[in-house]
Design an enzyme around this catalytic site. Structure first.
Site, PDB file in Angstrom:
ATOM      1  N   ASP A  41       0.801  -1.218   0.000  1.00 15.47           N
ATOM      2  CA  ASP A  41       0.000   0.000   0.000  1.00 15.47           C
ATOM      3  C   ASP A  41       0.836   1.271   0.000  1.00 15.47           C
ATOM      4  O   ASP A  41       2.015   1.250   0.316  1.00 15.47           O
ATOM      5  CB  ASP A  41      -0.846   0.044   1.278  1.00 15.47           C
ATOM      6  CG  ASP A  41      -2.183  -0.617   1.067  1.00 15.47           C
ATOM      7  OD1 ASP A  41      -2.445  -1.048  -0.061  1.00 15.47           O
ATOM      8  OD2 ASP A  41      -2.943  -0.699   2.047  1.00 15.47           O
ATOM      9  N   LYS A  63      -3.938   3.390  -3.755  1.00 16.13           N
ATOM     10  CA  LYS A  63      -4.770   4.005  -2.723  1.00 16.13           C
ATOM     11  C   LYS A  63      -4.089   5.178  -2.054  1.00 16.13           C
ATOM     12  O   LYS A  63      -3.487   5.067  -1.016  1.00 16.13           O
ATOM     13  CB  LYS A  63      -5.243   3.001  -1.669  1.00 16.13           C
ATOM     14  CG  LYS A  63      -6.491   2.287  -2.139  1.00 16.13           C
ATOM     15  CD  LYS A  63      -7.069   1.350  -1.111  1.00 16.13           C
ATOM     16  CE  LYS A  63      -7.790   2.038   0.013  1.00 16.13           C
ATOM     17  NZ  LYS A  63      -8.701   1.182   0.735  1.00 16.13           N
ATOM     18  N   MET A 178      -7.651   9.714   9.509  1.00 15.66           N
ATOM     19  CA  MET A 178      -8.256  10.277   8.289  1.00 15.66           C
ATOM     20  C   MET A 178      -9.108  11.503   8.599  1.00 15.66           C
ATOM     21  O   MET A 178     -10.154  11.709   7.978  1.00 15.66           O
ATOM     22  CB  MET A 178      -9.142   9.219   7.596  1.00 15.66           C
ATOM     23  CG  MET A 178      -8.388   7.963   7.230  1.00 15.66           C
ATOM     24  SD  MET A 178      -9.485   6.609   6.761  1.00 15.66           S
ATOM     25  CE  MET A 178     -10.051   5.991   8.339  1.00 15.66           C
TER      26      MET A 178
HETATM   27  N1  SAH Z   1      -4.284   0.681   9.017  1.00 12.28           N
HETATM   28  C1  SAH Z   1      -3.674   1.955   9.232  1.00 12.28           C
HETATM   29  C2  SAH Z   1      -4.643   3.098   9.060  1.00 12.28           C
HETATM   30  C3  SAH Z   1      -5.111   3.280   7.674  1.00 12.28           C
HETATM   31  S1  SAH Z   1      -6.254   4.580   7.519  1.00 12.28           S
HETATM   32  C4  SAH Z   1      -3.049   1.970  10.625  1.00 12.28           C
HETATM   33  O1  SAH Z   1      -3.290   1.079  11.413  1.00 12.28           O
HETATM   34  O2  SAH Z   1      -2.283   2.877  10.915  1.00 12.28           O
HETATM   35  C5  SAH Z   1      -5.242   5.878   6.920  1.00 12.28           C
HETATM   36  C6  SAH Z   1      -5.030   6.916   7.973  1.00 12.28           C
HETATM   37  O3  SAH Z   1      -4.072   6.473   8.903  1.00 12.28           O
HETATM   38  C7  SAH Z   1      -4.461   8.209   7.462  1.00 12.28           C
HETATM   39  O4  SAH Z   1      -5.458   9.030   6.928  1.00 12.28           O
HETATM   40  C8  SAH Z   1      -3.871   8.797   8.720  1.00 12.28           C
HETATM   41  O5  SAH Z   1      -4.879   9.341   9.531  1.00 12.28           O
HETATM   42  C9  SAH Z   1      -3.368   7.566   9.410  1.00 12.28           C
HETATM   43  N2  SAH Z   1      -1.939   7.333   9.197  1.00 12.28           N
HETATM   44  C10 SAH Z   1      -1.352   6.261   8.658  1.00 12.28           C
HETATM   45  N3  SAH Z   1      -0.008   6.359   8.710  1.00 12.28           N
HETATM   46  C11 SAH Z   1       0.257   7.530   9.318  1.00 12.28           C
HETATM   47  C12 SAH Z   1       1.438   8.200   9.708  1.00 12.28           C
HETATM   48  N4  SAH Z   1       2.652   7.698   9.465  1.00 12.28           N
HETATM   49  N5  SAH Z   1       1.337   9.372  10.348  1.00 12.28           N
HETATM   50  C13 SAH Z   1       0.138   9.911  10.623  1.00 12.28           C
HETATM   51  N6  SAH Z   1      -1.017   9.330  10.277  1.00 12.28           N
HETATM   52  C14 SAH Z   1      -0.966   8.155   9.643  1.00 12.28           C
END
Ligand code: SAH
Length: 513
Positions: A41, A63, A178
């Site tokens: 991803d 995505k 998000m």
């Molecule tokens: N499965 C992922 C989340 C996916 S949804 C997890 O467990 O982290 C996508 C959201 O995750 C983004 O919009 C943001 O809010 C957050 N996100 C993912 N990686 C990030 C990062 N390195 N720093 C800040 N927010 C992050």
């Protein structure tokens, strides 16, 4: 190896962690190495792909918030298709696969297709990003609970599926994923349901990565501030009193080189130790191999010299790679370190000496000065007239050592042990960072790194792109090469080692801050 007994494939649904490639589990990393196909991803760090086995098929599953390269159903279909074809598939998802990751849906499809799978949890961004921002999600003095909430819910939705009232009452920490697009609505909902407008809020973008950004404010003003500074996703939003602790507990973005982009030019086969050292100090490191070390055009030259190894009085190594290729050739002949016999050994630089020690050899002579001049000075103190000296070297090495030693009456044999060749272009990521002014310093650790970078960029572009960049050279010879190409050298350590170069870099940026 396919862990299933039938011909169907197998799927590892792996949490890649939040960004820092060190934040994947040991099991997740192992499973990447076992896969035939890796579907990864946007949020999963590409650096993790280096754990893939050679020949594995790597598929970017896209995505990027909003503008999806592939729809979720297409990704799921591809996953099923690859597994049904008998592959071991690693599905690499940002953070944790079961936290706002649609991992549940992908699993359902696997179950429907009777494909076996394993879930390997990952560190979710909602936990990791606050940790790297210095915000404990719970703390006995502030809160006893924490909620993870999607901020993606359409603001126009009439009956919100989010229970705003219970999120707003009490003092629980609330973490939104998000949430950037709906930030003002999120803040308004919390305040309308009873959270104080003074409640501290932190936005953490690209948490755990060297380009992490943190913005703090209150429920009342955060949306406006974020808008003003153009704060962009992907970011985690943390709401709660615990955010106040950041001031005291921040550690990641207060390291001395944080926020500094450093281009490390290096030989392809060199160990990434220097980059690692800089990254640990907080720098965002871009690596660019300007040199690939390859075997010589005629390896016989060294091979022949090794046949007569016993007749030499001295062996001189001026680089890690000389040691590496010397021993590779020795081993290819079925020989080992004992073949060196009574021959004395000179090692230039501590890395070279360490490489020799790894082969059980302690250098008899380690000149304090690592330049060729320093080496010949040492040999002036030793009677070398009539002595036989073997000096396995790089193809483009300066000929000062063999020349001066021969003048002193030694018989010098200097076969080419390896060659420095230049790749024809910079990695895309490094080039882009240079063009966008995100690189503040470039480091050169040999004259060839300077010359090759100039050749790769073309001299005009080289000067133009490095115009605002601080140039760091490991020693006077490298610095001279920089100047000859029109660069000004800002950072030059007194001792020609990577550690000294790093210290000089720290001093430079400390003075600049
Ligand atoms: N499965 C992922 C989340 C996916 S949804 C997890 O467990 O982290 C996508 C959201 O995750 C983004 O919009 C943001 O809010 C957050 N996100 C993912 N990686 C990030 C990062 N390195 N720093 C800040 N927010 C992050």
């Amino acid at each position: 190896m396919n862990p299933t007994r039938d011909n169907k494939g197998y799927v590892y649904l792996i949490g890649a962690g939040p960004g820092d490639p060190g934040l994947i589990t040991v099991k997740g990393r192992d499973c990447i190495g076992r896969a035939d196909v890796i579907l990864y991803d946007y949020l999963a760090n590409d650096a993790l792909l280096q754990h893939a086995r050679p020949g594995a098929e790597l598929i970017y599953a896209g995505k990027v918030g909003g503008s999806h390269n592939r729809e979720q159903w297409q990704i799921t279909e591809l996953l099923v298709e690859k597994a049904l074809a008998g592959n071991v598939v690693a599905r690499l998802k940002g953070g944790d696969p079961f936290v706002f990751g649609r991992g549940g849906e992908e699993c359902e499809a696997l179950v429907a297709a009777a494909i076996s799978f394993e879930i390997i949890p990952g560190i979710t961004a909602g936990i990791a990003a606050p940790a790297y921002a210095g915000i404990p999600l719970t703390h006995r003095d502030f809160t006893t609970s924490v909620a993870f909430v999607t901020g993606h819910e359409s603001p126009g939705k009439e009956a919100s599926a989010i229970d705003w009232q219970s999120l707003s009452l009490g003092s629980g920490t609330v973490v939104f994923y998000m949430g950037m697009k709906n930030l003002s609505q999120i803040a308004a909902n919390l305040m309308a349901n009873g959270r104080s407008p003074e409640t501290p809020v932190a936005l953490i973008r690209w948490g755990t990565r060297p380009d992490q950004q943190v913005l703090t404010g209150t429920l009342a003003d955060i949306a406006e501030t974020a808008h003003k500074v153009g704060f962009k996703p992907p970011a985690i939003t943390v709401v709660g009193e615990v955010v106040r602790l950041r001031e005291r507990l921040r550690w990641f973005d207060s390291r001395p080189l944080f926020g500094r982009g450093i281009l490390v030019t290096r030989a392809a086969d060199q160990v990434g130790e220097f980059s690692k050292m800089l990254a640990e100090l907080g720098a965002q490191v871009f690596e660019c191999s300007t040199i690939s070390i390859v075997p010589p055009e005629s390896p016989e030259e060294l091979a022949v010299a090794l046949d007569g190894l016993a007749r030499y009085d001295w062996l001189i190594f001026t680089s890690f790679n000389a040691v590496k290729y010397f021993f590779a050739q020795l081993h290819a002949k079925g020989l080992d370190t004992r073949a060196i016999g009574a021959c004395r050994v000179c090692a230039v630089g501590p890395k070279t000496a360490a490489a020799l020690e790894a082969h059980g050899l302690r250098a008899d002579l380690v000149p304090a000065d690592y330049k060729a001049e320093g080496v010949v000075e040492e040999f002036r103190k030793i009677p070398v007239a009539g002595k036989r000296i073997l000096f396995p070297r790089a193809d483009k090495a300066r000929d000062l050592i063999p020349k001066v030693l021969a003048e002193m009456g030694a018989e010098v044999v200097a076969p080419v042990a390896y060659r420095n060749v230049s790749p024809d272009r910079l990695p895309e990521e490094a080039l882009q960072a240079l063009e966008e002014g995100r690189i503040h310093c470039v480091t050169f650790t040999s004259s060839s790194t300077v010359e090759h970078l100039a050749a790769m960029l073309g001299e005009n572009r080289f000067l133009q792109l490095l115009d605002q960049v601080a140039v760091a050279a490991i020693g006077p010879v490298t610095a001279r090469s920089c100047r000859e190409l029109g660069l000004e050298v800002a950072i030059e350590p007194k001792e020609y080692t990577l550690t000294a170069l790093t210290e000089e870099l720290l001093r430079y940026f400390h003075d600049k801050a």
